[in-house]
Write a protein that holds these residues in place. Sequence first.
Motif, PDB file in Angstrom:
ATOM      1  N   ASP A  52      40.451  36.302  42.293  1.00  0.00           N
ATOM      2  CA  ASP A  52      40.090  36.289  43.718  1.00  0.00           C
ATOM      3  C   ASP A  52      38.589  36.029  43.878  1.00  0.00           C
ATOM      4  O   ASP A  52      37.796  36.363  43.001  1.00  0.00           O
ATOM      5  CB  ASP A  52      40.450  37.627  44.386  1.00  0.00           C
ATOM      6  N   ARG A  53      38.241  35.449  45.036  1.00  0.00           N
ATOM      7  CA  ARG A  53      36.828  35.176  45.310  1.00  0.00           C
ATOM      8  C   ARG A  53      36.216  36.339  46.075  1.00  0.00           C
ATOM      9  O   ARG A  53      36.832  36.896  46.986  1.00  0.00           O
ATOM     10  CB  ARG A  53      36.681  33.908  46.154  1.00  0.00           C
ATOM     11  N   GLY A  57      40.935  42.720  38.498  1.00  0.00           N
ATOM     12  CA  GLY A  57      41.292  43.244  39.806  1.00  0.00           C
ATOM     13  C   GLY A  57      40.565  44.531  40.116  1.00  0.00           C
ATOM     14  O   GLY A  57      39.913  45.124  39.250  1.00  0.00           O
ATOM     15  N   LEU A  64      42.164  43.677  45.218  1.00  0.00           N
ATOM     16  CA  LEU A  64      41.832  42.301  44.855  1.00  0.00           C
ATOM     17  C   LEU A  64      42.321  42.072  43.431  1.00  0.00           C
ATOM     18  O   LEU A  64      42.356  42.996  42.613  1.00  0.00           O
ATOM     19  CB  LEU A  64      40.313  42.060  44.941  1.00  0.00           C
ATOM     20  N   GLN A  65      42.686  40.818  43.154  1.00  0.00           N
ATOM     21  CA  GLN A  65      43.224  40.471  41.832  1.00  0.00           C
ATOM     22  C   GLN A  65      42.203  39.655  41.050  1.00  0.00           C
ATOM     23  O   GLN A  65      41.325  39.030  41.634  1.00  0.00           O
ATOM     24  CB  GLN A  65      44.484  39.604  41.989  1.00  0.00           C
ATOM     25  N   VAL A  73      33.981  34.478  41.296  1.00  0.00           N
ATOM     26  CA  VAL A  73      35.391  34.721  40.981  1.00  0.00           C
ATOM     27  C   VAL A  73      35.472  36.008  40.162  1.00  0.00           C
ATOM     28  O   VAL A  73      34.781  36.164  39.157  1.00  0.00           O
ATOM     29  CB  VAL A  73      35.958  33.531  40.177  1.00  0.00           C
TER      30      VAL A  73
END
Lengths: 435, 435
Positions: free
Chosen positions: A402-403, A348, A398-399, A344
């Motif tokens: 996010d995975r 970001g 991506l934040q 995880v």
Amino acid sequence: MRRTVAEHQAAVAGLLRWSSGYDAGAPEILPLADALGRSLATDVPAPVSLPPFDNSQMDGYAVHAADLEDPSHLAVTDAIAAGSVPADLRPGTAAPIMTGAMLPTGAAAVVPIERAVPPRFHTAADLARPGAAVTVALPAGIPAGQYVRRAGSDIAEGATALTAGTLLGPAHLGLLAACGVGRVPVRPRFRVLLLSTGDEVAEPGTPLAPGTIYDANSTLLESALTEAGVAVTRHRLLGDDPAVLREALAGIAAGSTNLVLSTGGISQGAYEVVKQALADSSVEFSSVAMQPGGPQAHGTLSGIPFLGFPGNPVSALVSFEMFLRPALQQLTGLPAARPVLDAVLTEGLTSPEGKHQLRRGLFRGGRVALIGGPGSHLLRALAASNCLVHVPEGVDILQEGDRVQVTLMGPVPTDPFAVEDVLVLEDAEPASVTD
Amino acid sequence: MRRTVAEHQAAVAGLLRWSSGYDAGAPEILPLADALGRSLATDVPAPVSLPPFDNSQMDGYAVHAADLEDPSHLAVTDAIAAGSVPADLRPGTAAPIMTGAMLPTGAAAVVPIERAVPPRFHTAADLARPGAAVTVALPAGIPAGQYVRRAGSDIAEGATALTAGTLLGPAHLGLLAACGVGRVPVRPRFRVLLLSTGDEVAEPGTPLAPGTIYDANSTLLESALTEAGVAVTRHRLLGDDPAVLREALAGIAAGSTNLVLSTGGISQGAYEVVKQALADSSVEFSSVAMQPGGPQAHGTLSGIPFLGFPGNPVSALVSFEMFLRPALQQLTGLPAARPVLDAVLTEGLTSPEGKHQLRRGLFRGGRVALIGGPGSHLLRALAASNCLVHVPEGVDILQEGDRVQVTLMGPVPTDPFAVEDVLVLEDAEPASVTD
């Protein structure tokens, strides 16, 4: 030409498989202690069964098949030590037996000493006492086979103990030793000639002229290759003269090396020594949809495989991890494949949509923090990271939370998560770097 | 005495820390190429900044601070190659600059060549054409600092590049090389004297007498210790005679070894040579709430730390992984900590409630399959596994789909999950083994 990461991975793997001459090398036969970390050359069958004979899993009493139902009053016989060959066990008797000792003929199960009455082995004094009836009582209804390790239950004689290509670690060598195998055939080491080029790089330990930098790539790649089980020869070429490089490459004898690897000099600049030296060769200069590590060169020179990695240290290491390391693994069985894990993101990120971006990260506890920006010169950040963070082609943002997938390259810290305490890195670069 | 796993871990770590004499060893000073895999003895400050000077991140044009707003018509100056010291940049001019080349005084940003008009560097022929005005047009509004790598943005001169105890991998050695550091102080190797005992074990490569087995533990532990960066000396003692063992132990000189390690002979049987030989010493014989690997011995002999592992190969390796390896890591910085990961069980299991059970498993794709049963003699299963599966104290049953923690010890297969295709192991043992 433009390629995807997968296309270039296939090209590099194919180049090594078909042109390196690696398969022609004869196996080395080594004592077990010298074979650690090497790749097994052939399947190895077990010359003996493991265990070699039925034996006891516990310190206790061996019980006859006829006494399993009612072992309440058994005469104690001589003890069976590991390493000895016991006398046959008669009905009505129980033999003290030690862990690993051979089960006597007639015995069907073992009862641990702590379940016996008395719950300890008789001493020499007990046995010497005149007229003493040396007996033991065991609980009724002993399951047949209890605490017996059957011959061949780990591996049967003649079965394959290890398969060709196994990377020999402690457990594999221990298994071979247990089978009595003292020497083992391993695949030869893959040999790489590592070229470093460029006017601007100086050897560590020497004075640094203005405008120049120390050569990090030779050390970085030599270490990465060595760690991967490769035999490395370093060849330092001062200067940016294509003629000198061409001459050096022409002098490499086939058979002495499986691969020539260079860094730098393959990009879009006006002074790209590798590109210029090999302009008339069959070597292809590609742009791979990867960041960092986009510029890549591959082909053969007088039949010897050649790879050209970009010159920035992070680009060079990422190129090794993404292209050469997997190809070596497939061909030679070395090095071990890296764990690829889900993680995880703790923050970001942005990434060029048309490229597979690889960021450096610190993975622990299922989470990954980015270490440094995307810049391919950030060696300190690379040294502080333990994984590559994959941002696939087609993803531009991506934040936090996010995975992502990460390729683990180094130790995972076990202390509480506190990247910010360990390392504060200033890195104001834009994300849209192309090197 | 009975102990928890954590209590025995603390006891072993304390024994090594306070009695091994390891800290008294002087650092070794090694060239970078020889320091791979070693532990850094001291903090190393960066003797130079990285980058050492402001430089270009791209092949492109260096633009003067005064021209950032309107760079539509700039006279092209001499190109700046990496490794050279450029002339100052004047307003109204743009300098072709290569990746890594020093930014000229006056320049405030770099524009990549592909955004220039024309989008390529001028050739010698362009420049030689009589009367040709060699100019370039760049897009308006260039951000100050664009594509400039600032001096010290990776690391500033004098800042700590690496801290003492760092396990030196390729990136760390690359960072030291980039800083111009050619030699590095590393901690000495930890020295272990590995004793094997027992009448029942034979050397691999020799004939096997009935009732005897080959010595797997010496190879297994020597390999595991070597892989962990330890210098190992093997000492083979034939026989199960406590007097012989006592004499051998008395002959070990303090200063020549940091730890004496034995396997076998510490359990509840009638012939436990290590236990008998050390009955009058200060060595403690404990029962640790762990399966396998319950019987454990630790203490000092003439001031030298002593550890006794149980004699089954799987018990011996699990003891190494759970007790000695972490203690070595804490004391010496070697070996790398193993990744501990969450995984989903592909099948159920049972475990003795009062013990921390360690099963062998094959981890891939976030799932873990058990390899072989709990039996501590199953070496083939150990060799086919890549992790230890933790079943904590207090847990006696787990179902398929339950989450467990696994300690990763080997490579993770990258092909589709199909354990059953790879390995069919027969193992009918009850789960309640105690060895």
